[in-house]
Design a protein around this motif. Structure first.
Motif, PDB file in Angstrom:
ATOM      1  N   ARG A 156       3.545 -13.239   4.423  1.00 25.88           N
ATOM      2  CA  ARG A 156       2.102 -13.002   4.474  1.00 25.88           C
ATOM      3  C   ARG A 156       1.454 -13.768   3.318  1.00 25.88           C
ATOM      4  NH1 ARG A 156       0.051  -7.309   4.147  1.00 25.88           N
ATOM      5  NH2 ARG A 156      -1.667  -8.068   5.429  1.00 25.88           N
ATOM      6  N   LYS A 205      -1.986 -13.103   2.064  1.00 24.16           N
ATOM      7  CA  LYS A 205      -2.169 -11.814   1.387  1.00 24.16           C
ATOM      8  C   LYS A 205      -1.209 -11.686   0.205  1.00 24.16           C
ATOM      9  CE  LYS A 205      -5.231 -10.147   4.317  1.00 24.16           C
ATOM     10  NZ  LYS A 205      -6.640  -9.867   3.900  1.00 24.16           N
ATOM     11  N   ASN A 236       1.832 -12.077   0.205  1.00 22.17           N
ATOM     12  CA  ASN A 236       3.022 -11.389   0.708  1.00 22.17           C
ATOM     13  C   ASN A 236       3.017  -9.896   0.387  1.00 22.17           C
ATOM     14  OD1 ASN A 236       4.050 -13.885   1.700  1.00 22.17           O
ATOM     15  ND2 ASN A 236       4.721 -14.389  -0.364  1.00 22.17           N
ATOM     16  N   ALA A 237       1.824  -9.304   0.451  1.00 20.22           N
ATOM     17  CA  ALA A 237       1.708  -7.857   0.237  1.00 20.22           C
ATOM     18  C   ALA A 237       2.525  -7.113   1.283  1.00 20.22           C
ATOM     19  CB  ALA A 237       0.247  -7.437   0.299  1.00 20.22           C
ATOM     20  N   ASN A 250       2.755  -4.675   3.675  1.00 23.80           N
ATOM     21  CA  ASN A 250       2.151  -3.703   4.586  1.00 23.80           C
ATOM     22  C   ASN A 250       3.260  -2.975   5.345  1.00 23.80           C
ATOM     23  OD1 ASN A 250       2.944  -5.608   6.480  1.00 23.80           O
ATOM     24  ND2 ASN A 250       0.924  -5.874   7.387  1.00 23.80           N
ATOM     25  N   SER A 282       5.789 -11.245  -4.015  1.00 22.57           N
ATOM     26  CA  SER A 282       5.027 -10.200  -3.329  1.00 22.57           C
ATOM     27  C   SER A 282       4.091  -9.532  -4.321  1.00 22.57           C
ATOM     28  CB  SER A 282       5.936  -9.141  -2.702  1.00 22.57           C
ATOM     29  OG  SER A 282       5.151  -8.075  -2.173  1.00 22.57           O
ATOM     30  N   ASP A 316       0.301  -3.079   0.292  1.00 23.37           N
ATOM     31  CA  ASP A 316      -0.994  -3.462   0.857  1.00 23.37           C
ATOM     32  C   ASP A 316      -1.987  -2.334   0.569  1.00 23.37           C
ATOM     33  OD1 ASP A 316      -3.194  -3.672   2.789  1.00 23.37           O
ATOM     34  OD2 ASP A 316      -2.006  -5.269   3.696  1.00 23.37           O
ATOM     35  N   HIS A 330      -5.243  -1.926   0.946  1.00 20.64           N
ATOM     36  CA  HIS A 330      -6.210  -1.531   1.976  1.00 20.64           C
ATOM     37  C   HIS A 330      -5.557  -0.578   2.978  1.00 20.64           C
ATOM     38  CE1 HIS A 330      -9.362  -4.207   0.608  1.00 20.64           C
ATOM     39  NE2 HIS A 330      -8.478  -5.179   0.512  1.00 20.64           N
ATOM     40  N   GLU A 331      -4.331  -0.894   3.397  1.00 22.15           N
ATOM     41  CA  GLU A 331      -3.638  -0.029   4.341  1.00 22.15           C
ATOM     42  C   GLU A 331      -3.241   1.284   3.673  1.00 22.15           C
ATOM     43  OE1 GLU A 331      -0.413  -0.930   7.762  1.00 22.15           O
ATOM     44  OE2 GLU A 331       0.312  -1.299   5.725  1.00 22.15           O
TER      45      GLU A 331
END
Length: 271
Positions: free
Chosen positions: A20, A23, A25-26, A28, A62, A66, A68-69
């Motif tokens: 990712r 992002k 590589n967050a 999620n 990383s 994530d 936001h999630e």
């Protein structure tokens, strides 16, 4: 789903790439689940004897969970947050820590939060000179949740770990090396070659012996020395009836390279 983790195979070594990059590589939930599924497949494939774990792109290994999630799970309350986020992340780090094949983290950039906790959990790690580490969870008003409050003090010592955990300050790959978080630091261009070189040096030896060593260290490190020695003896006893031990002893007595399945030295001797 599997696009979240890219898989590259080179002989007996598989490279898993957190994918990712947009992002950083967050981690999620789908990426964690995908990585866990792939590790299950890799563990059962006898032709794969070592794993390299790295991040896609030039910026990050990383950035951690994530947010936001994760924040949506927090909004649903403690039970949801524990189930969705904490338990999932701890499953991943525990799986990497107890994996019966060598896992080498090739830390190619930013390794914050969960990315740092993955680095803490895997048995071996190499950092690029562009890597940067942090335990920034305190900036969010929370402790680390993927094992950082437990593994980092065991690696770095209580006071040095608490300084990082309580300030959230970033630290360099040189500092990570000093703390015992990584085994070595190399120039960025040399990162994956160095990880492959380390893997190949392990692959010269018995895969069963490597698995026994990994198990003995992982199970024994948090036990008393007496309990740890029992675990060590148990792992040795499991090796006694194996062809690998017989081959290793015979090779030593006859002064030749051992011939284990997929053994690099044996291939070289045959070539």
């Amino acid at each position: 789903m599997t696009d979240l983790v890219l898989v590259e195979r080179s002989d007996a070594i598989v490279t898993l790439i957190l994918n990712r990059p947009e992002k950083l590589n967050a981690l999620n939930y789908a990426l964690i689940d995908s990585l866990l599924e792939i590790l299950d497949v890799v563990e059962l494939d006898d032709a794969i004897r070592a794993v390299i774990l790295t991040g896609a792109g030039d910026k990050a290994f990383s950035a951690g969970g994530d947010i936001h999630e994760f924040s949506q799970s927090v909004a649903r309350g403690p039970d949801a947050a524990l189930q969705d986020f904490v338990a999932r992340g701890q499953r991943l780090t525990a799986r990497l820590e107890a994996f019966r094949k060598p896992v080498i983290a090739a830390v190619n950039g930013l390794a914050y939060g969960g990315g740092c906790e993955i680095t803490e959990a895997v048995p071996l790690a190499i950092a690029s000179d562009r890597a940067i580490f942090a335990k920034p969870e305190i900036n969010l008003g929370m402790p680390p949740t993927f094992g950082g409050t437990q593994r980092l003090p065991r690696l770095a010592g209580r006071k040095r770990a608490l300084e990082l955990l309580l300030t959230g300050d970033a630290f360099s790959p040189e500092r990570a090396l000093e703390l015992g978080l990584v085994n070595q630091m190399v120039a960025h261009a040399d990162l994956l070659p160095a990880a492959h070189d380390l893997a190949r040096r392990i692959l010269r030896h018995s895969p069963l012996a490597a698995a026994s060593i990994l198990t003995a260290v992982t199970r024994g490190i948090n036990q008393s020395i007496a309990e740890g020695l029992l675990i060590e003896g148990e792992q040795f006893s499991r090796m006694v009836p194996t062809a690998d031990l017989r081959e290793g002893l015979d090779a030593w007595i006859t002064r030749r390279a051992p011939r284990y399945p997929g053994n690099w030295a044996a291939h070289a001797a045959k070539g």
